[in-house]
Scaffold this active site. Sequence first.
Site, PDB file in Angstrom:
ATOM      1  N   ASP A  13      -5.508   3.262   0.803  1.00 19.68           N
ATOM      2  CA  ASP A  13      -6.579   4.136   0.322  1.00 19.68           C
ATOM      3  C   ASP A  13      -6.815   4.023  -1.177  1.00 19.68           C
ATOM      4  O   ASP A  13      -7.251   4.978  -1.828  1.00 19.68           O
ATOM      5  CB  ASP A  13      -6.295   5.605   0.689  1.00 19.68           C
ATOM      6  N   GLY A  15      -9.053   2.230  -2.577  1.00 20.16           N
ATOM      7  CA  GLY A  15     -10.481   2.035  -2.856  1.00 20.16           C
ATOM      8  C   GLY A  15     -10.909   0.598  -2.566  1.00 20.16           C
ATOM      9  O   GLY A  15     -11.877   0.093  -3.126  1.00 20.16           O
ATOM     10  N   LYS A  16     -10.193  -0.038  -1.625  1.00 17.99           N
ATOM     11  CA  LYS A  16     -10.468  -1.440  -1.294  1.00 17.99           C
ATOM     12  C   LYS A  16     -11.899  -1.629  -0.795  1.00 17.99           C
ATOM     13  O   LYS A  16     -12.584  -2.565  -1.191  1.00 17.99           O
ATOM     14  CB  LYS A  16      -9.478  -1.934  -0.229  1.00 17.99           C
ATOM     15  N   ALA A  39      -7.056   1.390   9.395  1.00 18.07           N
ATOM     16  CA  ALA A  39      -7.741   1.318   8.103  1.00 18.07           C
ATOM     17  C   ALA A  39      -8.989   2.198   8.107  1.00 18.07           C
ATOM     18  O   ALA A  39      -9.634   2.366   9.142  1.00 18.07           O
ATOM     19  CB  ALA A  39      -8.143  -0.127   7.816  1.00 18.07           C
ATOM     20  N   GLY A  40      -9.291   2.762   6.948  1.00 19.59           N
ATOM     21  CA  GLY A  40     -10.553   3.487   6.761  1.00 19.59           C
ATOM     22  C   GLY A  40     -11.047   3.111   5.385  1.00 19.59           C
ATOM     23  O   GLY A  40     -10.493   3.552   4.385  1.00 19.59           O
ATOM     24  N   HIS A  41     -12.032   2.231   5.323  1.00 19.69           N
ATOM     25  CA  HIS A  41     -12.514   1.719   4.041  1.00 19.69           C
ATOM     26  C   HIS A  41     -13.884   2.315   3.740  1.00 19.69           C
ATOM     27  O   HIS A  41     -14.831   2.114   4.495  1.00 19.69           O
ATOM     28  CB  HIS A  41     -12.567   0.184   4.067  1.00 19.69           C
ATOM     29  N   GLN A 222      -4.422  -1.262   4.428  1.00 21.65           N
ATOM     30  CA  GLN A 222      -3.208  -0.522   4.046  1.00 21.65           C
ATOM     31  C   GLN A 222      -2.828  -0.912   2.601  1.00 21.65           C
ATOM     32  O   GLN A 222      -3.694  -1.265   1.825  1.00 21.65           O
ATOM     33  CB  GLN A 222      -2.056  -0.766   5.017  1.00 21.65           C
ATOM     34  N   ARG A 303      -3.978  13.917   1.943  1.00 17.89           N
ATOM     35  CA  ARG A 303      -3.075  12.896   1.401  1.00 17.89           C
ATOM     36  C   ARG A 303      -2.106  13.555   0.425  1.00 17.89           C
ATOM     37  O   ARG A 303      -2.502  14.446  -0.326  1.00 17.89           O
ATOM     38  CB  ARG A 303      -3.876  11.819   0.667  1.00 17.89           C
TER      39      ARG A 303
HETATM   40  P1  GDP Z   1      -9.533   2.118   1.039  1.00 19.40           P
HETATM   41  O1  GDP Z   1      -8.846   2.413   2.320  1.00 19.40           O
HETATM   42  O2  GDP Z   1      -8.635   1.409   0.075  1.00 19.40           O
HETATM   43  O3  GDP Z   1     -10.843   1.414   1.204  1.00 19.40           O
HETATM   44  O4  GDP Z   1      -9.827   3.536   0.371  1.00 19.40           O
HETATM   45  P2  GDP Z   1     -10.453   4.815   1.123  1.00 19.40           P
HETATM   46  O5  GDP Z   1     -11.887   4.576   1.356  1.00 19.40           O
HETATM   47  O6  GDP Z   1      -9.613   5.218   2.275  1.00 19.40           O
HETATM   48  O7  GDP Z   1     -10.191   5.940   0.032  1.00 19.40           O
HETATM   49  C1  GDP Z   1     -10.728   5.868  -1.251  1.00 19.40           C
HETATM   50  C2  GDP Z   1     -11.584   7.118  -1.464  1.00 19.40           C
HETATM   51  O8  GDP Z   1     -11.853   7.266  -2.849  1.00 19.40           O
HETATM   52  C3  GDP Z   1     -12.930   7.047  -0.789  1.00 19.40           C
HETATM   53  O9  GDP Z   1     -13.325   8.324  -0.416  1.00 19.40           O
HETATM   54  C4  GDP Z   1     -13.839   6.500  -1.891  1.00 19.40           C
HETATM   55  O10 GDP Z   1     -15.188   6.871  -1.721  1.00 19.40           O
HETATM   56  C5  GDP Z   1     -13.263   7.171  -3.094  1.00 19.40           C
HETATM   57  N1  GDP Z   1     -13.357   6.432  -4.361  1.00 19.40           N
HETATM   58  C6  GDP Z   1     -13.303   5.095  -4.574  1.00 19.40           C
HETATM   59  N2  GDP Z   1     -13.304   4.833  -5.890  1.00 19.40           N
HETATM   60  C7  GDP Z   1     -13.373   6.013  -6.522  1.00 19.40           C
HETATM   61  C8  GDP Z   1     -13.368   6.411  -7.903  1.00 19.40           C
HETATM   62  O11 GDP Z   1     -13.293   5.599  -8.818  1.00 19.40           O
HETATM   63  N3  GDP Z   1     -13.430   7.762  -8.158  1.00 19.40           N
HETATM   64  C9  GDP Z   1     -13.482   8.692  -7.172  1.00 19.40           C
HETATM   65  N4  GDP Z   1     -13.523   9.969  -7.526  1.00 19.40           N
HETATM   66  N5  GDP Z   1     -13.488   8.358  -5.870  1.00 19.40           N
HETATM   67  C10 GDP Z   1     -13.412   7.049  -5.551  1.00 19.40           C
HETATM   68  P1  IMO Z   2      -6.362   1.719   4.494  1.00 18.83           P
HETATM   69  O1  IMO Z   2      -6.696   0.294   4.868  1.00 18.83           O
HETATM   70  C1  IMO Z   2      -3.324   4.808   4.155  1.00 18.83           C
HETATM   71  C2  IMO Z   2      -0.137   4.796   7.163  1.00 18.83           C
HETATM   72  C3  IMO Z   2      -0.105   5.940   8.156  1.00 18.83           C
HETATM   73  C4  IMO Z   2       1.395   5.986   8.437  1.00 18.83           C
HETATM   74  C5  IMO Z   2       1.797   4.528   8.427  1.00 18.83           C
HETATM   75  C6  IMO Z   2       1.815   3.860   9.786  1.00 18.83           C
HETATM   76  O2  IMO Z   2      -7.469   2.666   4.705  1.00 18.83           O
HETATM   77  O3  IMO Z   2      -5.773   1.779   3.127  1.00 18.83           O
HETATM   78  P2  IMO Z   2       0.005   3.112  11.580  1.00 18.83           P
HETATM   79  O4  IMO Z   2      -1.235   3.781  12.085  1.00 18.83           O
HETATM   80  O5  IMO Z   2      -0.244   1.804  10.933  1.00 18.83           O
HETATM   81  O6  IMO Z   2       1.069   3.046  12.617  1.00 18.83           O
HETATM   82  O7  IMO Z   2       0.587   4.107  10.449  1.00 18.83           O
HETATM   83  O8  IMO Z   2       0.837   3.876   7.600  1.00 18.83           O
HETATM   84  N1  IMO Z   2      -1.438   4.079   7.120  1.00 18.83           N
HETATM   85  C7  IMO Z   2      -2.300   4.170   6.098  1.00 18.83           C
HETATM   86  N2  IMO Z   2      -2.290   4.958   4.999  1.00 18.83           N
HETATM   87  N3  IMO Z   2      -4.327   3.918   4.340  1.00 18.83           N
HETATM   88  C8  IMO Z   2      -4.345   3.115   5.426  1.00 18.83           C
HETATM   89  O9  IMO Z   2      -5.250   2.135   5.582  1.00 18.83           O
HETATM   90  C9  IMO Z   2      -3.326   3.243   6.390  1.00 18.83           C
HETATM   91  N4  IMO Z   2      -3.063   2.653   7.575  1.00 18.83           N
HETATM   92  C10 IMO Z   2      -1.897   3.152   7.996  1.00 18.83           C
HETATM   93  O10 IMO Z   2      -0.584   7.132   7.581  1.00 18.83           O
HETATM   94  O11 IMO Z   2       2.060   6.631   7.383  1.00 18.83           O
HETATM   95 MG    MG Z   3      -8.463   4.039   3.580  1.00 21.97          MG
END
Ligand code: GDP
Ligand code: IMO
Ligand code: MG
Length: 424
Positions: A13, A15-16, A39-41, A222, A303
Amino acid sequence: MKVDVLLGLQWGDEGKGKIVDVLAPQYDVVARFQGGPNAGHTLEFDGIKHVLHQIPSGIFRDTTKNIIGNGVVLDPIVFRTEIDKLQKYNLNVKSNLFISKKATLIVPTHRLLDQAYEKAKGENKIGSTLKGIGPSYQDKIGRQGLRVGDVLSSQFKERFQKLIDIHFEILKKHDVVFDWAPLEQQFMEAIEFLKQFNLIDSEYFINNEIKKGSSILAEGAQGSLLDIDFGSYPFVTSSNTVTAGACTGLGVAPKNIGEVYGIFKAYSTRVGSGPFPTELLDEQGERMRKQGNEFGSTTGRPRRCGWIDLPSLKYSIMINGVTQLLMMKADVLNIFPTIKICTQYKLSNGTITETVPYELVHEKIEPIYTEVKGWHTSLEGITEHKMPKELLDYITLLEKELGVPITLLSTGPDRTQTIHRKIK
Ligand code: GDP
Ligand code: IMO
Ligand code: MG
């Protein structure tokens, strides 16, 4: 050209999704190499927020080819839902998306098994996203899994039945009751849907692109501290999230890896169980979570939040061979008059170390902090050359400690809230 890799240096998470979307216009191909619907991007532009789970984050760019690589575990049901959500944006999904025949399929019983295993672990649960990741990788490694290419076989249904019969036995032992018919029907419909897409030998595809001179970005899922080998085992995910995972998850030779972009938040977060040395369990952590909107993109879970952790970051940089650092969510620290940076750990026997100890999971680790003055102001409208002194000092300190330049700074979720910095 070489394959650049973008991956998370913390617990996911970072910010990928945002940055892959920002960088995608520079790339002909974006490829996911591991993980699955855990994953949740998140991508944000034109006032709309999109969350992708299975589909690479280059999908919103017209001319970018997107590959789901062999290292990925693919849930056809999640995939279908995600494609359906994208329909209204009129993207060229059918022509721009390519799925490896060697990617592993997640079947509905994998999700049930995930739940059963977590329940059996009781207090020691991993905190899995329950998307069937562990069980599907288990079947892959156990050499009994189904792969995307199998859906084209006339014997697919028999092979599927053979696999789920094995799962049914285990589920029975765990006393799991479920209504199988609707799950099977939904799965088979999703398989028919999946067949309409480009199912390819992605290792040939990507190597042909390399030969043609295309620019390619591998998108990690991740984070490095969740890696199956190098993360805080057993509180990890089930794949190699590090740079080497891009080689095995796409069929790219190590000599063809180029830049390695290591992405990290200006602080730390973690979802699920496992050690988190700098975690803030007080009101400061609560404020960080609120300011950063730190709730899971996949599960909505809050988180865990804490200060930046340099020993862990140095470890991730070492394992990944990071060549450029990208710092995200600096704006979240706007609210703090002072900011803490963990520079070392103190172990229970009094040892002070800068390395991540093997005993991480069982040791009580105390972070040793340096405290610096925060910028304590909005970052709206800042530029590469015009930013608060304290922010520049923070960046300079991190660059010095980590030994890698920070070439991008993110100050908000939108595409436009991104500052590129030149390497000096
Ligand atoms: P990922 O899994 O690495 O793609 O990251 P996520 O999307 O799960 O989580 C990142 C969160 O931070 C998302 O809600 C983005 O919209 C948000 N985000 C990304 N970059 C920034 C930033 O520079 N500032 C803030 N406030 N939010 C951000
Ligand atoms: P992105 O790509 C944050 C964490 C879960 C748990 C552990 C194992 O969005 O960054 P799993 O479902 O793989 O068996 O879970 O890994 N986890 C993540 N935490 N971002 C993710 O993906 C994750 N994918 C799995 O919360 O602790
Ligand atoms: Mg994510």
